[in-house]
Design an enzyme around this catalytic site. Structure first.
Site, PDB file in Angstrom:
ATOM      1  N   LYS A 194       0.839  -1.206   0.000  1.00  0.00           N
ATOM      2  CA  LYS A 194       0.000   0.000   0.000  1.00  0.00           C
ATOM      3  C   LYS A 194       0.874   1.256   0.000  1.00  0.00           C
ATOM      4  O   LYS A 194       1.911   1.296   0.662  1.00  0.00           O
ATOM      5  CB  LYS A 194      -0.899  -0.035   1.242  1.00  0.00           C
ATOM      6  CG  LYS A 194      -1.906   1.103   1.344  1.00  0.00           C
ATOM      7  CD  LYS A 194      -2.755   0.934   2.593  1.00  0.00           C
ATOM      8  CE  LYS A 194      -3.792   2.021   2.734  1.00  0.00           C
ATOM      9  NZ  LYS A 194      -4.687   1.807   3.880  1.00  0.00           N
ATOM     10  N   SER A 236      -9.305   2.191   2.683  1.00  0.00           N
ATOM     11  CA  SER A 236      -8.340   2.941   1.907  1.00  0.00           C
ATOM     12  C   SER A 236      -7.281   2.075   1.211  1.00  0.00           C
ATOM     13  O   SER A 236      -6.523   2.583   0.381  1.00  0.00           O
ATOM     14  CB  SER A 236      -7.625   3.949   2.825  1.00  0.00           C
ATOM     15  OG  SER A 236      -6.938   3.277   3.871  1.00  0.00           O
ATOM     16  N   SER A 239     -10.264  -0.259   6.478  1.00  0.00           N
ATOM     17  CA  SER A 239      -9.469  -0.026   5.258  1.00  0.00           C
ATOM     18  C   SER A 239      -8.843  -1.271   4.641  1.00  0.00           C
ATOM     19  O   SER A 239      -8.394  -1.238   3.496  1.00  0.00           O
ATOM     20  CB  SER A 239      -8.380   1.005   5.533  1.00  0.00           C
ATOM     21  OG  SER A 239      -8.964   2.264   5.736  1.00  0.00           O
TER      22      SER A 239
END
Length: 548
Positions: free
Chosen positions: A119, A194, A218
């Site tokens: 990420k 996210s 997320s």
């Protein structure tokens, strides 16, 4: 005015340069994959990409599959998924050097030769961790985050960084620099967030294992929306050193680092690899708890709590059916299912989660957007944070009878004194103990819970901030929580959605069915929850659900 125009022009130039860098990254990936194909025309990438991680890992370690065959198969597939969904922000070019290093390793780690996606917010040496902010561009990390260092020591090859929403405080995946990431299963849907780039890349088959973060769902939203698995561990089970946070220093709602993969066994392998001496020595604040094999491989029938709704966000027909069907199958498999009564979720969402994250009235959150070209999906929170106290009080009072949830958000965005913040932390601590006491009275091992789904249409998560109630509860409690897809939306679910009313009949309740509509064939997941530090039991329960 001229000064502002010049500043904005400089920012747009930075954005254009970052987009060119992203484009060059994809060109480099294409060149690398093409070069390998020309040199090894007999290698069949399809057979490599079809292998589940445990099997792939075994073949890599016993030498029957060379690491470069696997690496370039995934580089090629990742490029395809990136072109379709816009999920990759950067190709980590040094991954090709890492590949060479891995082949020379004396001791093969548990993830020997496994390509891993990372990420955007997790530091990789020499690369930006932008969080979708222009101000973070051209500020490469000085060193790898602890989790990336451990992955490398275990033989893994981090090869791409993936897209996130601006600030991470969103469950969509869009920012001004890299744009909107799309769901690989249906391009008009959000991949969740996210960790949305991770969800899209793994859901599309372009990565076999990814690392993301979770402060309100997320990891779990992308997994549920893209039809894959993920686990949010207890906040401090894995190191957060070198991991950028949406709201720095906030301790009320626990953030966590965790893996995403196609199946539960892959998550277990990743946790097994990460929970090693390297992790504990590189970050001594992580408790030295190695992976508990006995707990994970136990076959003892489980006593499972469950609920179908949190009485805050009305579940979609598919969500409710997913829990009911899973409950029935678990009972048929010999487990005991016990109803769990969830109360005061509205208080948890507003008073613990929203107030906890914006305890300074949202000042530090607003500061993050200073000098940015856009406010992304956080416009409402920024507006409320900037609003004067008298206006907030007036709005809170006027909206309470008509839109109680909006009134609750406004009330939660007030600035707190230090004394009030300490009291809030104490309240959250008391709430955790009360929840655990209720769990103990029912003598539960684990809990089966709904997970928001199917995937919302692109742009809808920003309009539906209240729908984080199912996931964020377990950040406030700091319990491990995993997601497993269990069913697909049917025509009947779609038909029943026409009768969706919601519990408050407010604007959010009217918007949610529109966001769900047109999802026949999309995956729907459930959440599997365990008590703090019992990730292995959580994974064991997830595996039971997966194999039903």
């Amino acid at each position: 005015l001229l000064l502002r125009w010049r500043q904005r022009r400089a920012l747009w130039r930075k954005v254009a340069a970052a987009q060119e860098r992203q484009e060059r990254s994809l060109v480099r990936m294409e060149a690398a994959a093409q070069r390998f194909r020309e040199q090894h025309p007999s290698v069949n990438p399809v057979s490599i990409l079809s292998l589940p991680l445990p099997e792939l890992s075994k073949k890599l370690r016993d030498g029957s599959l060379p690491p470069d065959h696997v690496f370039y198969a995934y580089v090629g597939k990742a490029l395809q998924i990136a072109t379709e969904t816009n999920c990759i922000t950067e190709f980590l070019q040094e991954s090709e050097n890492q590949l060479r290093k891995v082949k020379l390793m004396e001791k093969q780690g548990l993830l020997y030769g496994v390509p891993v996606s990372i990420k955007d917010s997790i530091d990789c040496q020499g690369h930006d961790s932008t969080l979708g902010f222009i101000k973070h561009l051209n500020k490469p990390a000085a060193e790898d985050s602890v989790v990336v260092q451990v992955l490398k020591r275990q033989g893994a090859i981090p090869f791409v960084k993936t897209n996130v929403p601006q600030s991470l405080i969103s469950y969509d995946c869009n920012n001004l620099i890299f744009g909107q990431t799309r769901n690989p299963l249906m391009f008009t849907r959000s991949p969740g967030g996210s960790s949305g780039g991770e969800g899209a890349l793994i859901g599309g088959g372009g990565s076999i294992l990814g690392i993301g973060t979770d402060v309100g769902g997320s990891l779990r939203f992308p997994a549920a929306f893209c039809g894959i698995c993920a686990i949010k561990p207890t906040g401090n089970r894995l190191s957060k050193r070198g991991v950028m946070s949406g709201i720095v220093g906030q301790k009320a709602v626990a953030a966590a680092v965790g893996p995403l993969a196609k199946d539960v066994e892959s998550l277990a392998l990743c946790m097994r690899a990460l929970l090693c001496e390297d992790m504990f020595s590189l970050d001594s604040t992580v408790p030295p708890l190695p992976f508990n094999e006995e707990m994970y491989s136990s076959t003892k029938p489980l006593r499972i709590g469950y609920y179908e709704t949190d009485f805050f966000t009305m579940p979609s027909p598919a969500m409710r059916r997913a829990v009911r069907e899973t409950k029935q199958l678990l009972e048929e498999a010999g487990h005991t299912l016990v109803p769990f009564e969830l109360t005061n979720v509205d208080h948890v969402v507003f008073n613990y989660c929203v107030r906890g994250m914006f305890a300074d009235g949202g000042k530090s959150f607003v500061k993050k957007f200073k000098g940015e070209l856009e406010k992304g999906g956080a416009a409402m929170f920024i507006w409320l944070a900037k609003a004067p106290h008298w206006l907030k009080t007036l709005l809170c009072w006027i909206s309470k009878p008509f839109v109680p949830r909006f009134s609750g958000i406004i009330r939660s965005m007030e600035e707190n004194t230090v004394d009030e913040v300490w009291n809030l932390h104490q309240e959250i601590e008391d709430f955790r103990h009360q929840f655990i006491a209720q769990w103990s009275r029912l003598n539960l091992d684990v809990m089966l819970c709904p997970m928001l789904g199917p995937a919302l249409g692109i742009g809808y998560p920003a309009k539906l901030s209240v729908a984080i109630s199912y996931t964020m509860l377990y950040n406030a409690l700091d319990f491990p929580a995993g997601v497993v897809p269990v069913t697909l939306v049917t025509d009947e679910d779609e038909e029943q959605l026409k009768g969706y009313k919601g519990y408050y009949q407010d604007w959010w309740d009217r918007t949610l069915p529109k966001a769900f509509r047109g999802s026949v064939g999309m995956p729907v997941a459930v959440q599997c929850v365990a008590l703090p530090w019992q990730e292995e039991l959580c994974l064991r329960f997830m595996k039971e659900v997966e194999t039903l």
